[in-house]
Scaffold this motif. Structure first.
Motif, mmCIF file in Angstrom:
data_model
loop_
_atom_site.group_PDB
_atom_site.id
_atom_site.type_symbol
_atom_site.label_atom_id
_atom_site.label_comp_id
_atom_site.label_asym_id
_atom_site.label_seq_id
_atom_site.Cartn_x
_atom_site.Cartn_y
_atom_site.Cartn_z
ATOM 1 N N ALA A 35 0.850 -1.190 0.000
ATOM 2 C CA ALA A 35 0.000 0.000 0.000
ATOM 3 C C ALA A 35 0.886 1.241 0.000
ATOM 4 O O ALA A 35 2.096 1.144 0.196
ATOM 5 C CB ALA A 35 -0.917 -0.011 1.220
ATOM 6 N N VAL A 36 0.268 2.397 -0.204
ATOM 7 C CA VAL A 36 1.004 3.664 -0.226
ATOM 8 C C VAL A 36 0.280 4.676 0.644
ATOM 9 O O VAL A 36 -0.921 4.915 0.448
ATOM 10 C CB VAL A 36 1.106 4.225 -1.660
ATOM 11 C CG1 VAL A 36 1.780 5.591 -1.664
ATOM 12 C CG2 VAL A 36 1.823 3.253 -2.574
ATOM 13 N N ARG A 54 -4.132 -2.206 -2.316
ATOM 14 C CA ARG A 54 -4.479 -3.163 -3.367
ATOM 15 C C ARG A 54 -5.952 -3.555 -3.260
ATOM 16 O O ARG A 54 -6.496 -3.659 -2.154
ATOM 17 C CB ARG A 54 -3.631 -4.430 -3.228
ATOM 18 C CG ARG A 54 -2.150 -4.216 -3.357
ATOM 19 C CD ARG A 54 -1.372 -5.547 -3.313
ATOM 20 N NE ARG A 54 -1.992 -6.586 -2.521
ATOM 21 C CZ ARG A 54 -1.638 -6.921 -1.274
ATOM 22 N NH1 ARG A 54 -0.668 -6.290 -0.660
ATOM 23 N NH2 ARG A 54 -2.247 -7.901 -0.646
ATOM 24 N N PRO A 55 -6.601 -3.823 -4.381
ATOM 25 C CA PRO A 55 -8.020 -4.190 -4.345
ATOM 26 C C PRO A 55 -8.288 -5.530 -3.659
ATOM 27 O O PRO A 55 -9.401 -5.773 -3.196
ATOM 28 C CB PRO A 55 -8.436 -4.241 -5.818
ATOM 29 C CG PRO A 55 -7.187 -4.224 -6.609
ATOM 30 C CD PRO A 55 -6.097 -3.688 -5.740
ATOM 31 N N ASP A 56 -7.276 -6.380 -3.544
ATOM 32 C CA ASP A 56 -7.472 -7.664 -2.881
ATOM 33 C C ASP A 56 -7.198 -7.593 -1.372
ATOM 34 O O ASP A 56 -7.262 -8.603 -0.680
ATOM 35 C CB ASP A 56 -6.600 -8.752 -3.525
ATOM 36 C CG ASP A 56 -5.103 -8.499 -3.349
ATOM 37 O OD1 ASP A 56 -4.709 -7.326 -3.150
ATOM 38 O OD2 ASP A 56 -4.335 -9.469 -3.431
ATOM 39 N N MET A 57 -6.923 -6.407 -0.864
ATOM 40 C CA MET A 57 -6.611 -6.225 0.552
ATOM 41 C C MET A 57 -7.860 -5.763 1.304
ATOM 42 O O MET A 57 -8.552 -4.847 0.859
ATOM 43 C CB MET A 57 -5.500 -5.178 0.706
ATOM 44 C CG MET A 57 -5.060 -4.938 2.134
ATOM 45 S SD MET A 57 -3.763 -3.680 2.209
ATOM 46 C CE MET A 57 -2.467 -4.481 1.294
ATOM 47 N N ASN A 61 -7.725 -5.365 7.566
ATOM 48 C CA ASN A 61 -6.352 -5.863 7.712
ATOM 49 C C ASN A 61 -5.333 -4.731 7.576
ATOM 50 O O ASN A 61 -4.342 -4.692 8.305
ATOM 51 C CB ASN A 61 -6.056 -6.957 6.693
ATOM 52 C CG ASN A 61 -6.823 -8.224 6.979
ATOM 53 O OD1 ASN A 61 -7.255 -8.471 8.104
ATOM 54 N ND2 ASN A 61 -7.018 -9.034 5.952
ATOM 55 N N LEU A 62 -5.590 -3.833 6.655
ATOM 56 C CA LEU A 62 -4.697 -2.696 6.458
ATOM 57 C C LEU A 62 -4.648 -1.829 7.710
ATOM 58 O O LEU A 62 -3.574 -1.514 8.229
ATOM 59 C CB LEU A 62 -5.168 -1.871 5.256
ATOM 60 C CG LEU A 62 -4.450 -0.557 5.003
ATOM 61 C CD1 LEU A 62 -2.990 -0.787 4.674
ATOM 62 C CD2 LEU A 62 -5.147 0.191 3.880
#
Length: 123
Positions: A35-36, A54-57, A61-62
């Motif tokens: 991620a950024v 990311r779209p799969d994240m 969780n992030l």
């Protein structure tokens, strides 16, 4: 995404050095998981982070990763430190990224003048 979370019990524990450490730590953590972080800022009792992921994240969780890594860093100087459970997350359109980034980086000024976006501030 614009994420916001608070210190446990909204305790005013964070100073400028802590907020700088939070910014550096969220960037490092985000990079590790793909991620950024565009901006991180806050006040003595809460933090705002603007991040692309990311779209799969999963957002949960992030945010969990960023809260865990910053909590670990902050406990080095504030042993009793903890984040409140939960967070708020807002999607941000590409055209609004710079405006949200400026808002996050100007947290101290916004709170000093009570010029905040009510929907984006912890209540």
């Amino acid at each position: 995404m614009h994420a916001v979370w608070t210190t446990k019990n909204r305790l005013a524990l964070l100073d400028e050095d802590d907020l700088a450490a939070i910014g550096a730590t969220t960037q490092k953590t985000a990079r590790k998981i793909g991620a950024v972080v565009y901006a991180a800022g806050g006040t003595e009792d809460h933090v705002h982070v603007l991040v692309r992921y990311r779209p799969d994240m999963a957002v949960s969780n992030l945010v969990r990763s960023m809260k865990a890594s910053t909590s670990y860093i902050l406990r080095q100087t504030i042993p009793e430190f903890a984040w409140q459970e939960g967070y708020a997350a807002f999607s941000v359109s590409t055209k609004d990224v710079r405006r949200v980034e400026a808002y996050i980086l100007g947290q101290a000024a916004h709170h000093a003048t009570n010029n905040t976006w009510d929907d984006c501030e912890p209540g």
